[in-house]
Design a protein around this motif. Structure first.
Motif, PDB file in Angstrom:
ATOM      1  N   GLU A   1       0.816  -1.214   0.000  1.00  0.00           N
ATOM      2  CA  GLU A   1       0.000   0.000   0.000  1.00  0.00           C
ATOM      3  C   GLU A   1       0.850   1.265   0.000  1.00  0.00           C
ATOM      4  O   GLU A   1       0.487   2.263  -0.609  1.00  0.00           O
ATOM      5  CB  GLU A   1      -0.932  -0.005   1.216  1.00  0.00           C
ATOM      6  N   GLU A   2       1.992   1.225   0.697  1.00  0.00           N
ATOM      7  CA  GLU A   2       2.882   2.382   0.768  1.00  0.00           C
ATOM      8  C   GLU A   2       4.024   2.311  -0.248  1.00  0.00           C
ATOM      9  O   GLU A   2       4.968   3.097  -0.189  1.00  0.00           O
ATOM     10  CB  GLU A   2       3.457   2.517   2.182  1.00  0.00           C
ATOM     11  N   ASN A   3       3.984   1.333  -1.148  1.00  0.00           N
ATOM     12  CA  ASN A   3       4.923   1.242  -2.279  1.00  0.00           C
ATOM     13  C   ASN A   3       6.354   0.903  -1.853  1.00  0.00           C
ATOM     14  O   ASN A   3       7.310   1.183  -2.590  1.00  0.00           O
ATOM     15  CB  ASN A   3       4.933   2.555  -3.069  1.00  0.00           C
TER      16      ASN A   3
ATOM     17  N   THR B   1       8.555  -1.325  -4.302  1.00  0.00           N
ATOM     18  CA  THR B   1       9.251  -0.587  -5.366  1.00  0.00           C
ATOM     19  C   THR B   1      10.466   0.147  -4.819  1.00  0.00           C
ATOM     20  O   THR B   1      11.539   0.143  -5.425  1.00  0.00           O
ATOM     21  CB  THR B   1       8.293   0.410  -6.033  1.00  0.00           C
ATOM     22  N   TYR B   2      10.316   0.780  -3.652  1.00  0.00           N
ATOM     23  CA  TYR B   2      11.435   1.478  -3.030  1.00  0.00           C
ATOM     24  C   TYR B   2      12.585   0.513  -2.729  1.00  0.00           C
ATOM     25  O   TYR B   2      13.762   0.872  -2.859  1.00  0.00           O
ATOM     26  CB  TYR B   2      11.002   2.138  -1.723  1.00  0.00           C
TER      27      TYR B   2
ATOM     28  N   GLN C   1       7.732   9.406  -7.860  1.00  0.00           N
ATOM     29  CA  GLN C   1       7.641   8.583  -6.659  1.00  0.00           C
ATOM     30  C   GLN C   1       7.960   7.121  -6.944  1.00  0.00           C
ATOM     31  O   GLN C   1       8.455   6.404  -6.059  1.00  0.00           O
ATOM     32  CB  GLN C   1       6.235   8.699  -6.066  1.00  0.00           C
ATOM     33  N   SER C   2       7.715   6.650  -8.154  1.00  0.00           N
ATOM     34  CA  SER C   2       8.014   5.257  -8.494  1.00  0.00           C
ATOM     35  C   SER C   2       9.503   4.989  -8.621  1.00  0.00           C
ATOM     36  O   SER C   2       9.920   3.833  -8.677  1.00  0.00           O
ATOM     37  CB  SER C   2       7.307   4.876  -9.797  1.00  0.00           C
TER      38      SER C   2
END
Length: 292
Positions: free
Chosen positions: A82-84, A87-88, A237-238
């Motif tokens: 949900e908070e990505n 990907t980070y 952000q991605s």
């Protein structure tokens, strides 16, 4: 007379050995107790973070932390998807790996040139490398950003990792290590017609595996923990990294989601911790050499 003096001296030596042994036996439990106590104090924040990462934020805010919380792995699922953070995590790994490989690769070539090439103004070059250690990161932020924008590398992985490739510390450590290699080996390589790059690949790198592994671990962890430069150079952000994502979990207004923040902190800690455990021996060797 001489025999009695010798016997007396041996008795004194044995008495001193017994006294020193008794003092050592007495001090050993105290030393072990102090070490265990220090270890527990250092582990306490980590244990608290692990426990809080399984708690609801309401329970953490009310200071009723009693053990493993009712949320279990739901905080980790929320942070990752949900908070990505998934990907980070990938972005941080790619960044840290690229920074570590770039730092070690450039440092190997620079140390090879400084040690085995007859360069003009070699001492001046070495002084310039030392001088770069005196420049803090905030001083370099603005010129680095202008260069990345002029190259159209803003908001890209190239712009994120390229400014970190040069490392004066890695160059100096590898230079000192190369200087300790026997000169006869260098002469033998020259007589055999081995070129500089072959000498680096087939002689220097195999003889420097521990040093290279330690420098790689230090550079990887250093790149993994970067916050300011990714915050400035990355707009999408991605493409952002874990440290920035972790800071963004804390809202500017309203109640902090401490359960999610602690779960994100645990995820951020895992990769460097695994790397340090895997490369602990070369890392300790490199750090001990760096402090000499």
């Amino acid at each position: 007379m001489a025999g009695s003096e010798r016997s007396l001296g041996e008795w004194v030596d044995r008495s001193l050995d017994v006294e020193s042994y008794k003092r050592g036996v007495f001090r050993r439990p105290l030393l072990h107790g102090a070490l265990i106590g220090s270890l527990l104090v250092m582990l306490l924040p980590v244990v608290m973070t692990l426990l809080m990462s399984t708690q609801p934020s309401v329970q953490i805010s009310s200071s009723t932390l009693t053990g493993v919380g009712s949320e279990g792995l739901s905080n980790y699922e929320a942070v990752l998807f949900e908070e990505n953070f998934a990907t980070y995590l990938v972005n941080s790994f790619v960044m840290a790996l690229a920074v570590a490989v770039g730092k070690v690769g450039i440092a190997l070539l620079a140390a090879l040139a400084l040690v085995y090439y007859d360069l003009p103004f070699k001492r001046l070059i070495l002084l310039f490398i030392l001088f770069t250690l005196a420049l803090p990161v905030p001083v370099r932020i603005v010129p680095m950003y202008e260069i990345m924008v002029s190259l159209d590398w803003e908001n890209s992985m190239l712009g994120l990792v390229t400014p970190y490739f040069a490392s004066a510390t890695s160059v100096l450590l590898l230079r000192q290590h190369f200087r300790s290699i026997s000169a006869s080996m260098v002469e033998s390589a020259k007589l055999d017609g081995v070129g500089p790059l072959k000498f680096l690949v087939y002689v220097l790198i195999p003889m420097s595996r521990s040093m290279i592994a330690g420098l790689f671990a230090i550079a990887f962890i250093w790149g993994w923990n970067q916050y300011l430069w990714p915050l400035i150079i990355i707009n999408d952000q991605s493409k952002q990294v874990l440290q920035v994502g972790l800071a963004q979990l804390n809202p500017q207004a309203g109640e902090a989601l401490w359960g999610l923040i602690m779960a994100g902190a645990v995820i951020t800690l895992l990769v460097p911790l695994l790397l340090m455990i895997t490369l602990r021996e070369p890392l300790l060797d490199t750090v001990s050499m760096q402090t000499k």
